[in-house]
Design a protein around this motif. Structure first.
Motif, mmCIF file in Angstrom:
data_model
loop_
_atom_site.group_PDB
_atom_site.id
_atom_site.type_symbol
_atom_site.label_atom_id
_atom_site.label_comp_id
_atom_site.label_asym_id
_atom_site.label_seq_id
_atom_site.Cartn_x
_atom_site.Cartn_y
_atom_site.Cartn_z
ATOM 1 N N ALA B 114 0.832 -1.200 0.000
ATOM 2 C CA ALA B 114 0.000 0.000 0.000
ATOM 3 C C ALA B 114 0.865 1.247 0.000
ATOM 4 C CB ALA B 114 -0.923 -0.008 1.219
ATOM 5 N N ARG B 115 1.967 1.216 0.774
ATOM 6 C CA ARG B 115 2.809 2.397 0.860
ATOM 7 C C ARG B 115 3.511 2.662 -0.473
ATOM 8 N NH1 ARG B 115 6.484 2.410 5.874
ATOM 9 N NH2 ARG B 115 7.313 0.635 4.761
ATOM 10 N N THR B 116 4.053 1.607 -1.086
ATOM 11 C CA THR B 116 4.727 1.794 -2.371
ATOM 12 C C THR B 116 3.759 2.328 -3.411
ATOM 13 O OG1 THR B 116 6.033 -0.122 -1.759
ATOM 14 C CG2 THR B 116 6.265 0.660 -4.012
ATOM 15 N N LEU B 117 2.548 1.728 -3.440
ATOM 16 C CA LEU B 117 1.535 2.180 -4.395
ATOM 17 C C LEU B 117 1.205 3.643 -4.178
ATOM 18 C CD1 LEU B 117 -1.251 -0.501 -4.777
ATOM 19 C CD2 LEU B 117 0.127 0.568 -6.548
ATOM 20 N N MET B 118 1.143 4.003 -2.884
ATOM 21 C CA MET B 118 0.732 5.354 -2.528
ATOM 22 C C MET B 118 1.754 6.393 -2.998
ATOM 23 S SD MET B 118 -1.885 6.487 -1.348
ATOM 24 C CE MET B 118 -1.902 8.251 -1.585
ATOM 25 N N ILE B 119 3.027 6.000 -3.071
ATOM 26 C CA ILE B 119 4.057 6.958 -3.467
ATOM 27 C C ILE B 119 4.108 7.141 -4.980
ATOM 28 C CG2 ILE B 119 6.518 7.521 -3.282
ATOM 29 C CD1 ILE B 119 6.615 5.792 -0.804
ATOM 30 N N THR B 120 3.765 6.084 -5.726
ATOM 31 C CA THR B 120 3.989 6.122 -7.181
ATOM 32 C C THR B 120 3.382 7.315 -7.921
ATOM 33 O OG1 THR B 120 2.678 4.130 -7.028
ATOM 34 C CG2 THR B 120 4.752 3.982 -8.213
ATOM 35 N N PRO B 121 2.178 7.799 -7.603
ATOM 36 C CA PRO B 121 1.683 8.937 -8.386
ATOM 37 C C PRO B 121 2.653 10.117 -8.369
ATOM 38 C CG PRO B 121 -0.087 8.088 -7.049
ATOM 39 C CD PRO B 121 1.152 7.332 -6.662
ATOM 40 N N PHE B 122 3.396 10.243 -7.276
ATOM 41 C CA PHE B 122 4.351 11.342 -7.161
ATOM 42 C C PHE B 122 5.535 11.147 -8.101
ATOM 43 C CE2 PHE B 122 7.501 13.836 -4.585
ATOM 44 C CZ PHE B 122 6.878 15.053 -4.801
ATOM 45 N N LEU B 123 5.771 9.889 -8.518
ATOM 46 C CA LEU B 123 6.942 9.591 -9.341
ATOM 47 C C LEU B 123 6.666 9.739 -10.825
ATOM 48 C CD1 LEU B 123 8.175 6.409 -7.493
ATOM 49 C CD2 LEU B 123 8.802 8.768 -7.096
ATOM 50 N N VAL B 124 5.382 9.767 -11.189
ATOM 51 C CA VAL B 124 5.056 9.919 -12.598
ATOM 52 C C VAL B 124 5.413 11.349 -13.018
ATOM 53 C CG1 VAL B 124 3.188 9.861 -14.289
ATOM 54 C CG2 VAL B 124 3.189 8.254 -12.389
ATOM 55 N N VAL B 125 6.104 11.466 -14.153
ATOM 56 C CA VAL B 125 6.463 12.790 -14.668
ATOM 57 C C VAL B 125 5.198 13.656 -14.751
ATOM 58 C CG1 VAL B 125 7.420 14.004 -16.658
ATOM 59 C CG2 VAL B 125 8.346 11.790 -15.981
ATOM 60 N N PRO B 126 5.204 14.863 -14.132
ATOM 61 C CA PRO B 126 3.972 15.662 -14.027
ATOM 62 C C PRO B 126 3.229 15.855 -15.345
ATOM 63 C CG PRO B 126 5.720 16.695 -12.791
ATOM 64 C CD PRO B 126 6.329 15.510 -13.452
ATOM 65 N N VAL B 127 3.957 16.127 -16.427
ATOM 66 C CA VAL B 127 3.269 16.317 -17.706
ATOM 67 C C VAL B 127 2.593 15.030 -18.141
ATOM 68 C CG1 VAL B 127 3.550 16.875 -20.123
ATOM 69 C CG2 VAL B 127 4.835 18.110 -18.423
ATOM 70 N N ALA B 128 3.289 13.900 -17.953
ATOM 71 C CA ALA B 128 2.704 12.618 -18.318
ATOM 72 C C ALA B 128 1.446 12.371 -17.493
ATOM 73 C CB ALA B 128 3.715 11.496 -18.106
ATOM 74 N N ALA B 129 1.494 12.735 -16.205
ATOM 75 C CA ALA B 129 0.327 12.533 -15.350
ATOM 76 C C ALA B 129 -0.844 13.385 -15.829
ATOM 77 C CB ALA B 129 0.670 12.873 -13.907
ATOM 78 N N ALA B 130 -0.551 14.648 -16.179
ATOM 79 C CA ALA B 130 -1.620 15.531 -16.650
ATOM 80 C C ALA B 130 -2.208 14.998 -17.955
ATOM 81 C CB ALA B 130 -1.082 16.944 -16.838
ATOM 82 N N LEU B 131 -1.345 14.522 -18.865
ATOM 83 C CA LEU B 131 -1.821 13.966 -20.130
ATOM 84 C C LEU B 131 -2.637 12.708 -19.880
ATOM 85 C CD1 LEU B 131 1.352 14.413 -22.322
ATOM 86 C CD2 LEU B 131 -0.877 15.429 -22.762
ATOM 87 N N LEU B 132 -2.184 11.921 -18.900
ATOM 88 C CA LEU B 132 -2.907 10.701 -18.558
ATOM 89 C C LEU B 132 -4.330 11.030 -18.123
ATOM 90 C CD1 LEU B 132 -3.191 7.714 -17.191
ATOM 91 C CD2 LEU B 132 -2.226 8.838 -15.207
ATOM 92 N N TRP B 133 -4.467 12.027 -17.246
ATOM 93 C CA TRP B 133 -5.810 12.392 -16.789
ATOM 94 C C TRP B 133 -6.625 12.929 -17.949
ATOM 95 C CZ3 TRP B 133 -8.413 11.748 -12.202
ATOM 96 C CH2 TRP B 133 -7.666 11.178 -11.180
ATOM 97 N N LYS B 134 -5.988 13.728 -18.800
ATOM 98 C CA LYS B 134 -6.737 14.338 -19.891
ATOM 99 C C LYS B 134 -7.219 13.283 -20.884
ATOM 100 C CE LYS B 134 -6.429 17.661 -23.617
ATOM 101 N NZ LYS B 134 -5.542 18.480 -24.443
ATOM 102 N N HIS B 135 -6.303 12.436 -21.355
ATOM 103 C CA HIS B 135 -6.650 11.524 -22.442
ATOM 104 C C HIS B 135 -7.224 10.204 -21.970
ATOM 105 C CE1 HIS B 135 -5.189 13.962 -25.689
ATOM 106 N NE2 HIS B 135 -4.074 14.184 -25.045
ATOM 107 N N ALA B 136 -6.667 9.666 -20.886
ATOM 108 C CA ALA B 136 -7.056 8.309 -20.530
ATOM 109 C C ALA B 136 -8.206 8.263 -19.529
ATOM 110 C CB ALA B 136 -5.853 7.549 -19.974
ATOM 111 N N LEU B 137 -8.418 9.335 -18.760
ATOM 112 C CA LEU B 137 -9.485 9.280 -17.757
ATOM 113 C C LEU B 137 -10.664 10.176 -18.086
ATOM 114 C CD1 LEU B 137 -6.735 8.580 -15.885
ATOM 115 C CD2 LEU B 137 -8.575 8.347 -14.270
ATOM 116 N N TYR B 138 -10.386 11.417 -18.493
ATOM 117 C CA TYR B 138 -11.490 12.344 -18.729
ATOM 118 C C TYR B 138 -12.089 12.216 -20.116
ATOM 119 C CZ TYR B 138 -10.013 14.919 -14.531
ATOM 120 O OH TYR B 138 -9.696 15.286 -13.256
#
Lengths: 287, 304
Positions: B114-138
């Motif tokens: 749970a702890r490792t999983l919890m940290i991972t969002p912080f490790l994703v490159v911010p732009v990649a994370a924003a693109l992920l939310w834009k294209h893959a989730l929203y």
């Protein structure tokens, strides 16, 4: 309190953490799943299992697109630039910060606190306020869209952070050992190299990872100070990805690229966790 | 410990101490040049009339740029959006981070996963994370959120266009996802530095879990909560990646950094962009002053 928890409570806690895991893990898994979907599977839910989640026949098509296909002329140079720029920036900032942190933790001189505070304050400095004057200056001196033109501003990000982190690490080193070495006839350089350097290595390594991570994630500098494949790094290139035609979304390619750029960071952090443990145990030498 | 060592040094000779002070210089000089020189340029330009479209009008403008930044409708909107974005992201991720930290402070099956999983969002490159939310989730057609609605309610499920309907909330949610791990890490460190014997004693004296949390854990955590909130605020105030990738500043989501970007690259009004930059710097300095005080007080507590 921790040990008094009954098995029942513990199982209950495990259940309570499930929503947490879903919140963080599902988007991560989804990006992996998306990167393995072909164009047809992206558009057609029946080609996927678990609802629309996992593709029935995973394909590496998207990875081919970014490495050898349509997006490769954008992605490959960007990956190369990212690696070069971030490694050089990390190396320079860690070396400079090492000397700086050494002086800060070894000597008691007026202005020591001021230097540390400056380093911390500088790392809070908004990048957007730095990038616009740099844009004009870089175009005049010919550093715009070059690799050194990115390394210098990246140092502004990584150096204050490195000084701060390394000073914190160096403050925990048993410096009496250096004096013991000097009493035994070593010069201060020998004392530093043979006694202190091995003790400081874990801290230096951790600092290097934090610096690399900061540089690797930067988007503002790289998107504003570059204009071509000469120096554009991956985060900026990601924002310029387009689909096969102008009207298709580049989702698959973006997902694949996101997986590729996240992997080095995750690997580094796994190493980093082990290093922290090493750093803690090296403190045991103290006695 | 270091003061003892340093005192020994001054006995060895001041010349040596001065020689070893030299290593400070290259890093310091470089740091000041790279970060403070651009700011000085920004400061000078912010008082100038400088628009690349009107090269002949370049000259001293006094406070005009600041006046236009503080009165212009778009700029005011950008300031408001920046405040909303920062407060929203920091507050929500602080609360979530605190809950997760309290959870991860206990021992239970699967805690390390749970702890490792919890940290991972912080490790994703911010732009990649924003693109992920834009294209893959929203994304309304093949995004995860609409897919989920279809999966639960069948084919007649409402299909929302998430970003168009709630542009600012979309950005906040994506940023909260990235920043919760950061808050969690600091708060967890705080929780684990708590003196457990006192808590144990309170428990024996009959204090309830809520009383312990309210009267012992929370006061102990206060500096950590302040620190993570302030550090988070410093970074979210200057956020550019998420706004740029998710909405491109459209739909009323342009924050101050994006406003600077637009004024600089689209309107080519260097003077006004610089004035807005100075406003961001002042805002950051105000937050940072509080952050510095918290960091230094934590340090003093540790060295005691």
């Amino acid at each position: 309190m921790q040990t008094n928890l009954s098995t029942k409570t513990r199982n209950w806690m495990a259940v309570a953490s499930i929503p947490v895991m879903i919140w963080t893990a599902i988007p991560l898994l989804w990006i992996l799943a998306t990167s393995l979907k072909g164009t047809d599977a992206l558009a057609d839910p029946t080609k996927n299992s678990f609802g629309n989640f996992w593709p029935k026949d995973p394909t590496l098509e998207n990875y081919r697109v970014i490495f050898t296909g349509g997006a490769s002329d954008l992605f490959n140079p960007a990956l190369r630039n990212s690696i070069i720029v971030c490694l050089v920036a990390t190396l320079i900032s860690v070396i400079l910060a090492m000397f700086c942190a050494y002086a800060i933790s070894r000597l008691d001189f007026p202005g020591k606190k001021l230097i540390l505070t400056t380093a911390l304050a500088v790392s809070f400095f908004p990048v957007i306020a730095m990038v616009t004057p740099l844009f004009n200056l870089w175009r005049q001196v010919g550093l715009f869209d070059t690799i050194p033109g990115l390394i210098i501003p990246y140092l502004a990000l990584t150096l204050p952070l490195s000084i701060w982190t390394l000073s914190a690490f160096f403050q925990q080193i048993p410096w009496e050992m250096e004096q013991a070495a000097q009493v035994d006839g070593a010069t201060s350089w020998q004392a530093f190299r043979k006694v202190i350097a091995p003790l400081a290595a874990p801290g230096v390594f951790t600092t290097a990872i934090i610096a690399f991570f900061t540089a690797w994630n930067d988007f503002v500098f790289s998107s504003n100070l570059t204009s071509s494949n000469n120096s554009r790094t991956v985060p900026a290139a990601l924002a310029f990805f387009t689909g096969a035609s102008q009207f298709t979304q580049p989702t698959g390619a973006i997902a694949a690229a996101a997986v590729i750029v996240t992997i080095p960071v995750v690997i580094l952090v796994l190493l980093f966790q082990r290093r922290i443990v090493a750093g803690l145990t090296s403190g045991a030498v103290k006695g | 410990m270091s003061t003892v060592a340093a005192r020994g040094d001054s006995a060895l000779g001041r010349a040596g101490a001065w020689a070893r002070r030299a290593p400070l210089l290259p890093a310091l000089i470089f740091m000041i040049i790279v970060t403070q020189l651009p700011f000085l340029v920004t400061l000078v330009v912010s008082f100038m009339n400088w628009n690349a479209y009107y090269p002949n009008d370049r000259g001293f403008a006094g406070l005009d740029n600041f006046q236009s930044v503080l009165t212009d409708v778009n700029a005011r909107k950008a300031i408001l959006v920046t405040v909303l974005l920062t407060v929203g992201v920091v507050l929500i991720s602080l609360i979530l981070g605190l809950i997760v930290a309290l959870l991860l402070d206990r021992k239970f099956r699967g805690r390390s996963i749970a702890r490792t999983l919890m940290i991972t969002p912080f490790l994703v490159v911010p732009v990649a994370a924003a693109l992920l939310w834009k294209h893959a989730l929203y994304n309304p057609e093949y995004g995860l959120l609409n897919g989920l609605l279809r999966g639960i309610f069948g084919d007649s499920a409402p299909q929302k266009d998430w970003i168009t309907d709630n542009p600012l909330i979309s950005i906040v949610v994506a940023l909260v996802w990235q920043w919760t791990p950061f808050m969690m890490l600091i708060l967890l460190a705080g929780l684990q530095s708590r003196p457990m014997d006192v808590v144990e004693a309170a428990r024996i004296d009959g204090a309830s879990s809520w009383q312990i949390f309210r009267n012992m854990t929370l006061p102990h955590l206060r500096p950590y909560i302040e620190l993570s909130g302030l550090l988070g605020a410093i970074y979210v105030v200057q956020n550019f990646d998420a706004v740029f990738t998710i909405t491109s500043g459209g739909l009323g989501t342009a924050n101050l950094p994006y406003f600077i970007y637009q004024t600089f690259y689209t309107a080519h009004d260097y003077g006004r962009a610089s004035a807005a930059g100075v406003v961001v710097v002042i805002g950051t300095i105000i937050i940072a002053t509080f952050a510095l005080r918290t960091v230094l007080s934590l340090f003093q507590e540790e060295s005691r």
